[in-house]
Design an enzyme around this catalytic site. Structure first.
Site, mmCIF file in Angstrom:
data_model
loop_
_atom_site.group_PDB
_atom_site.id
_atom_site.type_symbol
_atom_site.label_atom_id
_atom_site.label_comp_id
_atom_site.label_asym_id
_atom_site.label_seq_id
_atom_site.Cartn_x
_atom_site.Cartn_y
_atom_site.Cartn_z
ATOM 1 N N TYR A 59 0.877 -1.167 0.000
ATOM 2 C CA TYR A 59 0.000 0.000 0.000
ATOM 3 C C TYR A 59 0.913 1.214 0.000
ATOM 4 O O TYR A 59 1.283 1.753 1.055
ATOM 5 C CB TYR A 59 -0.907 0.021 1.229
ATOM 6 C CG TYR A 59 -1.987 -1.043 1.245
ATOM 7 C CD1 TYR A 59 -2.334 -1.738 0.101
ATOM 8 C CD2 TYR A 59 -2.666 -1.339 2.421
ATOM 9 C CE1 TYR A 59 -3.320 -2.710 0.125
ATOM 10 C CE2 TYR A 59 -3.656 -2.317 2.456
ATOM 11 C CZ TYR A 59 -3.963 -2.997 1.294
ATOM 12 O OH TYR A 59 -4.940 -3.955 1.321
ATOM 13 N N PHE A 214 -13.625 -3.870 1.566
ATOM 14 C CA PHE A 214 -14.687 -3.071 0.942
ATOM 15 C C PHE A 214 -15.968 -3.145 1.784
ATOM 16 O O PHE A 214 -17.080 -3.305 1.242
ATOM 17 C CB PHE A 214 -14.980 -3.535 -0.488
ATOM 18 C CG PHE A 214 -13.854 -3.333 -1.478
ATOM 19 C CD1 PHE A 214 -12.766 -2.537 -1.167
ATOM 20 C CD2 PHE A 214 -13.888 -3.920 -2.737
ATOM 21 C CE1 PHE A 214 -11.718 -2.344 -2.071
ATOM 22 C CE2 PHE A 214 -12.859 -3.731 -3.651
ATOM 23 C CZ PHE A 214 -11.785 -2.949 -3.316
ATOM 24 N N PRO A 215 -15.873 -3.010 3.108
ATOM 25 C CA PRO A 215 -17.071 -3.164 3.946
ATOM 26 C C PRO A 215 -18.144 -2.115 3.687
ATOM 27 O O PRO A 215 -19.322 -2.385 3.896
ATOM 28 C CB PRO A 215 -16.524 -3.049 5.380
ATOM 29 C CG PRO A 215 -15.263 -2.260 5.234
ATOM 30 C CD PRO A 215 -14.676 -2.684 3.914
ATOM 31 N N GLY A 217 -18.223 -0.695 0.655
ATOM 32 C CA GLY A 217 -18.347 -0.695 -0.807
ATOM 33 C C GLY A 217 -17.077 -0.370 -1.557
ATOM 34 O O GLY A 217 -17.060 -0.395 -2.780
ATOM 35 N N GLY A 218 -16.004 -0.026 -0.841
ATOM 36 C CA GLY A 218 -14.727 0.226 -1.502
ATOM 37 C C GLY A 218 -14.775 1.459 -2.374
ATOM 38 O O GLY A 218 -15.195 2.523 -1.929
ATOM 39 N N PRO A 221 -18.883 3.235 -2.848
ATOM 40 C CA PRO A 221 -19.657 3.024 -1.621
ATOM 41 C C PRO A 221 -21.097 2.596 -1.902
ATOM 42 O O PRO A 221 -21.715 3.068 -2.858
ATOM 43 C CB PRO A 221 -19.585 4.381 -0.925
ATOM 44 C CG PRO A 221 -18.280 4.951 -1.392
ATOM 45 C CD PRO A 221 -18.115 4.481 -2.818
HETATM 46 N N1 NAP Z 1 -7.064 -8.255 0.881
HETATM 47 C C1 NAP Z 1 -7.316 -7.479 -0.152
HETATM 48 O O1 NAP Z 1 -7.140 -7.874 -1.299
HETATM 49 C C2 NAP Z 1 -7.836 -6.091 0.079
HETATM 50 C C3 NAP Z 1 -8.382 -5.373 -1.002
HETATM 51 C C4 NAP Z 1 -8.876 -4.092 -0.754
HETATM 52 C C5 NAP Z 1 -8.826 -3.550 0.516
HETATM 53 N N2 NAP Z 1 -8.273 -4.264 1.545
HETATM 54 C C6 NAP Z 1 -8.235 -3.724 2.917
HETATM 55 O O2 NAP Z 1 -9.576 -3.437 3.284
HETATM 56 C C7 NAP Z 1 -9.671 -2.095 3.780
HETATM 57 C C8 NAP Z 1 -11.053 -1.557 3.509
HETATM 58 O O3 NAP Z 1 -11.273 -1.433 2.131
HETATM 59 P P1 NAP Z 1 -11.411 -0.017 1.438
HETATM 60 O O4 NAP Z 1 -10.845 1.014 2.334
HETATM 61 O O5 NAP Z 1 -10.883 -0.103 0.070
HETATM 62 O O6 NAP Z 1 -12.979 0.053 1.274
HETATM 63 P P2 NAP Z 1 -14.161 0.621 2.206
HETATM 64 O O7 NAP Z 1 -13.724 0.715 3.614
HETATM 65 O O8 NAP Z 1 -15.391 -0.158 1.888
HETATM 66 O O9 NAP Z 1 -14.417 2.043 1.553
HETATM 67 C C9 NAP Z 1 -13.495 3.054 1.615
HETATM 68 C C10 NAP Z 1 -14.080 4.233 0.824
HETATM 69 O O10 NAP Z 1 -15.305 4.622 1.433
HETATM 70 C C11 NAP Z 1 -15.189 5.948 1.927
HETATM 71 N N3 NAP Z 1 -15.736 5.959 3.294
HETATM 72 C C12 NAP Z 1 -15.286 5.278 4.368
HETATM 73 N N4 NAP Z 1 -16.040 5.535 5.452
HETATM 74 C C13 NAP Z 1 -17.000 6.404 5.047
HETATM 75 C C14 NAP Z 1 -18.075 7.055 5.685
HETATM 76 N N5 NAP Z 1 -18.334 6.871 6.993
HETATM 77 N N6 NAP Z 1 -18.863 7.888 4.956
HETATM 78 C C15 NAP Z 1 -18.622 8.091 3.643
HETATM 79 N N7 NAP Z 1 -17.614 7.511 2.972
HETATM 80 C C16 NAP Z 1 -16.803 6.671 3.668
HETATM 81 C C17 NAP Z 1 -13.743 6.311 1.897
HETATM 82 O O11 NAP Z 1 -13.560 7.654 1.515
HETATM 83 P P3 NAP Z 1 -13.113 8.804 2.565
HETATM 84 O O12 NAP Z 1 -11.635 8.738 2.649
HETATM 85 O O13 NAP Z 1 -13.649 10.034 1.938
HETATM 86 O O14 NAP Z 1 -13.801 8.478 3.873
HETATM 87 C C18 NAP Z 1 -13.152 5.391 0.839
HETATM 88 O O15 NAP Z 1 -13.206 6.000 -0.413
HETATM 89 C C19 NAP Z 1 -8.536 -1.370 3.024
HETATM 90 O O16 NAP Z 1 -8.182 -0.174 3.669
HETATM 91 C C20 NAP Z 1 -7.460 -2.419 3.053
HETATM 92 O O17 NAP Z 1 -6.778 -2.381 4.305
HETATM 93 C C21 NAP Z 1 -7.802 -5.537 1.342
#
Ligand code: NAP
Length: 285
Positions: A59, A214-215, A217-218, A221
């Protein structure tokens, strides 16, 4: 944040809502916060009771690396902080700032170098949990045996406390469990992406944490009219409803929402205390 805990690997108690550090780097695409905000988000997460942080040494984009930020913000780490990283297969592409090629891939050498790189960049002697990351686009049916045995040897050397698997099928999880104790499975899953429903239940039965990436929606959202109505009823936001749904879905689900926003972080942690009614849960089933 609710008081509920899950014992990762049986001996590392973590809160139900964790934090994913990917968004702090803008990897593989998209915006990211400035450095001061990124450090503030990590510190605030811990202040708010988050003790499960997901990261990886790949990352990283344009010199902004999740592990470096985590170390700068939080080292020396609180005793109860659980750091989870991942090594193995990677999405590749010309626009993606990857870790150096020798620190990736599923070969014994790539896995060892990947683990060593995480140890160095996080500034720890042992990593709490290392996920073996398999398929990049959906689940593949490759055997996890060889790479997992490599990580098991690194665990036995004392470099890793617990092992997990990521981007895996139910069959790969079953195979993994014949090779090593598996603390967690990290796959894509949320209220609108439910392919892993049976795997969530199988993990719950086996005492394995299911960590949905992507909890909320990644990159896209989740949105849904029925979620708007539920959110309005609770004076909450749709991402909070998405997180509350995950927490209610099964006690082994540990979401790791990523954000570069202090306000969103506070909302995500607060979602730990949001209880949806049975009727609301049924409407989202
Ligand atoms: N194992 C794998 O292959 C893999 C793949 C992908 C991700 N991951 C891990 O999973 C974690 C979570 O995934 P993710 O961060 O991609 O997806 P996510 O948590 O579903 O979504 C993150 C997105 O949603 C927005 N967001 C978060 N909280 C919010 C809220 N309360 N209100 C409005 N928008 C919100 C964020 O933007 P803002 O910054 O504007 O809040 C960001 O753009 C990653 O950080 C990573 O550590 C693992």
């Amino acid at each position: 944040m609710s008081d509920a805990r899950w014992a990762m690997g049986g001996d590392l108690p973590v809160g139900r809502i964790g934090y994913g550090a990917m968004k702090l780097t803008g990897w593989p695409r998209g915006d990211r916060p400035d450095r001061d905000t990124a450090l503030a988000v990590l510190r605030r997460a811990v202040e708010l009771g988050v003790n499960h942080i997901d990261t990886s040494n790949y990352y990283a984009r344009d010199g902004v690396a999740a592990n470096e930020l985590i170390r700068a913000a939080l080292h020396p780490y609180p005793d109860d902080l659980v750091l989870v990283t991942k090594v193995g297969a990677l999405v590749e592409g010309p626009d993606i700032g990857l870790a150096p090629s020798e620190q990736r891939g599923l070969t014994p050498d790539g896995l060892r170098r990947g683990v060593e790189a995480n140890l160095r960049s996080l500034g720890v002697d042992r990593i709490d949990v290392v996920n073996l990351r398999m398929g990049d686009r959906g689940h593949t049916d490759a055997s996890v045996a060889e790479p997992l045995e490599t990580l098991l040897a690194l665990r036995d050397e004392g470099l890793i406390r617990h092992l997990g698997v990521s981007n895996v099928s139910a069959e790969q999880v079953a195979e993994a469990r014949t090779i090593a104790p598996i603390a967690c499975v990290q796959n894509m899953y949320n209220v609108a992406a439910r392919d892993d429903d049976p795997l969530v239940d199988a993990c719950a039965e086996a005492g394995i944490a299911y960590v949905p990436f992507f909890p909320v929606g990644g990159f896209r959202p989740v949105t849904a009219e029925r979620m708007d109505a539920i959110a309005a009823r609770h004076d909450a936001t749709v991402p909070q409803v998405a997180l509350a749904w995950l927490l209610a879905r099964s006690p082994n689900i540990l979401p790791i929402p990523g954000t570069g926003s202090l306000a969103h972080l506070a909302e995500n942690v607060a979602a730990g205390g949001l209880r949806l009614t049975d009727a609301e849960l049924a409407s989202l089933a």
